[in-house]
Motif scaffolding. Structure first.
Motif, PDB file in Angstrom:
ATOM      1  N   VAL A 171       2.467   4.395  -1.417  1.00  0.00           N
ATOM      2  CA  VAL A 171       2.073   5.230  -2.551  1.00  0.00           C
ATOM      3  C   VAL A 171       3.300   5.583  -3.379  1.00  0.00           C
TER       4      VAL A 171
ATOM      5  N   THR B 101      -0.394   2.713  -5.946  1.00  0.00           N
ATOM      6  CA  THR B 101       0.346   1.843  -5.038  1.00  0.00           C
ATOM      7  C   THR B 101       0.877   0.629  -5.791  1.00  0.00           C
TER       8      THR B 101
ATOM      9  N   ASP C  82       0.807  -1.221   0.000  1.00  0.00           N
ATOM     10  CA  ASP C  82       0.000   0.000   0.000  1.00  0.00           C
ATOM     11  C   ASP C  82       0.840   1.269   0.000  1.00  0.00           C
TER      12      ASP C  82
END
Length: 713
Positions: free
Chosen positions: A320, A340, A318
């Motif tokens: 970014v 992501t 997750d």
């Protein structure tokens, strides 16, 4: 007050004026009668600042390669960019990748001697150039077209041609072959290549006087930035993210609510076929019978998890990231950013495809141990090994990385059982193509179903081949995505299967069907991202023309739409002209085949109703290949056998009724067999043979768009 002038004075004045004009004619008319001495700008001078002059751009950018691509769907463009990357990494050569529609070709003969042109050409339709390559092909083929030196010659031009196509396609690589013929005829020098581009690069290096390794580690891939505040979670467009209205197309798919979804096969023990009705009311989307709908799937959960583990990104799923291109000419960012790692692998790149051979050499240098590096290099350099292990084994990239590292690909991947490779993520992004929509022939007519698009999809599941990798189930991405939606839309769960003492697991791969931020699931309604692709697969406008349709299996899908189209027209005609309105209509024949009447007969309950509505003008003939009776020799009965049995009606409809023939389904076997049968029927009806008269008639039908195909491999 008025002044009177006598005629004598007028004559005198006129004579004086004419005399003066004659005496001073040179001075008075010099500007119009004497040509000016002007210097026309040369082609080179006029090209400065001309955005359509690719030679000037090559010189300005110090690029030694120009790569033209003829592309209809984007595949040839992707391949052209891939070649440009390889030229950069292998030899340090910069390339100009060109859409031929955006450039002029008069100066094709001005490409410098130490440069070369590469043509990456797809073939479209019935052996035609792609839309963006029409002008290029006209310039190459037209002998009256003059290049900058005043001739239709390209002496000294070095070139390579790559053709993209499927060998089962009748017009396989026609355009690339034509490009090669035209260039050779004009005196250009072809840089030969073998079955794959590896051999081409060897010849290229010799002719271009370059050495491999000159490219060093020049970066041509996108690069990454981490910890960017906002992100995309799988949205396919900016409008999808903001949920604002706009035109829905391939760049902005519509999240279509599923109004109806059901299983079509009567026996689902080993196979499934789903009927899905996708709502389009209020979307602005329109369609016609014969069009295709593109359904945008995601990758299944297990493959996303497998590659996250293999890349050592499981804990960073997750995180970014932003992706930018160091050289937009070579590497366009293929999806919205920031996003992501997990989103890229799930929604944006095709990690479910068979791993490409060319990428393996690049990935080998990041192997976690020498044995893994040697394994990938062996597959990269030995085509036969690659085919036996990867192609026949249907190995995806994640599976191949596991296999090279000695991991078990048959268990659920975790960080504990999967060795991590330290591969830069930009290499993964730039080496794997964008996840594309899967196209299905629309099986409905907008005249009967104006607010929905119907899809008839057989779910792809088969066993891998070969002896080098243990056989295992292979699942089609798009069809199993729809199967997941079918279960969810009906409130069902996928069936479980267990073997021996193993715990029960689902028989089909699972998908994140809720969509980005849950946007594809509202209450009990699920949605699928779609867009419509136009087709020329159309009925004749005149209902008096006979129609012959051949579509076994899901090849029947567009013909359900065709029949619905005729039913809607029949209803209006009867309402307007009375019960005899269909008397002069042409006959409609549908030749349909499946395995068994009680197993996979699609829309079995609908066809009798259509027969009634069309007042006997519609005839359905069915072949059940695994059900008695068989042919006298024990062979199975297929659609081509039914066509031969009906040869008198078929010949009459085509030759006397000026009828139309449509074939939909398998291109490799069925379509070829059907055409051979039609040639035999027409050849005999013309008093000749299938090879001569029959083939000529088939060719004529295609040229006049009276024989149309919608086939796939």
């Amino acid at each position: 007050m008025a002044i009177a002038i006598s005629p004598d004075i007028l004559v005198l004045v006129l004579g004086i004026v004419l005399a003066a004009l004659y005496l001073f004619r040179d001075q008075l008319f010099a500007s119009s009668s004497t040509p000016k001495s002007t210097t026309l700008p040369s082609k080179e001078a006029s090209s400065n600042g001309n955005p359509r002059d690719f030679v000037a751009k090559m010189k300005a950018g110090k690029k030694r390669l120009v790569i033209f691509y003829g592309s209809q769907t984007g595949t040839a463009e992707e391949y052209a960019i891939r070649i440009a990357k390889e030229a950069k990494s292998k030899f340090g050569l910069a390339s100009l990748v060109c859409d031929p529609e955006e450039y002029d070709f008069e100066n094709l003969d001005q490409i410098p001697e130490d440069c070369a042109a590469i043509f990456v050409m797809a073939t479209y339709g019935e052996g035609e150039p792609t839309d963006n390559a029409v002008q290029l092909m006209q310039n190459l083929s037209d002998e009256s077209f003059e290049f900058s030196q005043g001739q239709h010659r390209l002496d000294g031009l070095k070139y390579v041609v790559f053709g993209l196509g499927n060998r089962t396609y009748e017009h396989y690589n026609v355009i690339s072959k034509q490009v090669d013929e035209h260039l050779t005829k004009m005196g250009a020098t072809r840089i030969d290549y073998l079955e794959w581009k590896d051999g081409m690069w060897e010849t290229f290096a010799r002719i271009m006087n370059v050495e491999e390794g000159q490219g060093g580690d020049t970066a041509t891939s996108p690069y990454l930035k981490s910890r960017i505040p906002s992100r995309r979670e799988g949205e396919l467009s900016a409008r999808a993210l903001t949920r604002s209205k706009g035109i829905h197309d391939a760049k902005n798919p519509y999240a279509s609510p599923i109004s109806v979804s059901r299983e079509l096969f009567q026996n689902t023990q080993n196979r499934n076929c789903v009927h899905v009705e996708l709502g389009i009311e209020g979307s602005g989307i329109t369609y016609q019978h014969g069009d295709h709908v593109g359904v945008w799937p995601s990758n299944p959960d297990i493959e996303v998890e497998r590659l996250l583990c293999a890349l050592g990104l499981s804990e960073k799923r997750d995180t970014v990231i932003g992706i930018e291109s160091l050289d937009p000419a070579l590497a366009k960012v293929p999806f919205p950013v920031p996003t992501t790692y997990a989103t890229v692998l799930r929604h944006y790149i095709d990690i479910s495809a068979v791993a490409g051979r060319q990428i393996l050499g690049v990935l080998a240098k990041y192997a976690p141990k020498p044995e893994a590096e040697a394994y990938l290099r062996n597959l990269n350099t030995r085509k036969e090994e690659y085919h036996a292990i990867v192609t026949e084994g249907c190995l995806k990239l994640g599976e191949l990385l596991q296999l090279a590292a000695g991991n078990d690909i048959n268990v659920v991947p975790t960080t504990q059982n999967t060795t991590a490779w330290n591969i830069p993520f930009d290499i993964i992004v730039s080496s794997i193509t964008r996840l594309q929509p899967r196209y299905y022939s629309i099986s409905s007519s907008p005249k009967l179903n104006p607010h929905s698009i119907h899809v008839t999809c057989v779910v792809l599941k088969y066993e891998s081949a070969g002896s080098r990798i243990s056989p295992r189930a292979i699942f089609g991405v798009g069809s199993n995505f729809l199967l997941n939606l079918n279960y969810a839309a009906n409130g069902e769960t996928a069936p479980l299967v267990s073997e021996g003492t193993e715990p029960a697991t689902t028989l089909f791969p699972a998908y994140a069907i809720e969509g980005p931020r849950g946007a594809h699931h509202e209450g009990s309604v699920y949605k699928a991202p779609i867009h419509v692709r136009r087709s020329t697969f159309r009925l004749p406008t005149n209902p008096k023309s006979p129609i012959i349709m051949i579509g076994p299996g899901t090849g029947v899908a567009p013909f359900r739409g065709f029949v619905q189209e005729r039913v809607a027209l029949a209803r209006r005609s009867i309402e307007k002209n009375g019960p005899d309105a269909l008397n002069d209509w042409g006959n409609i024949y549908l030749f349909y085949g499946c395995r068994r009447e009680d197993e996979d007969f699609l829309y079995k309950e609908e066809w009798p109703e259509y027969v009634k509505e069309l007042q006997g003008k519609f005839t359905l003939r069915t072949a059940f290949s695994r059900q008695q009776p068989y042919k006298p020799d024990g062979g199975k009965i297929y659609v081509q056998d039914l066509i031969w049995e009906s040869r008198a009606q078929v010949a009459d409809a085509i030759l006397n009724g000026k009828g139309y023939v449509y074939i939909c389904g398998d291109a490799k076997n069925m379509s070829k067999s059907v055409e051979e049968t039609l040639a035999r029927i027409l050849g005999e009806a013309k008093g000749g043979s299938a090879e001569v008269e029959g083939a000529a008639e088939i060719k004529l039908l295609k040229e006049r768009s009276r024989l149309m195909l919608d086939v796939w491999s």
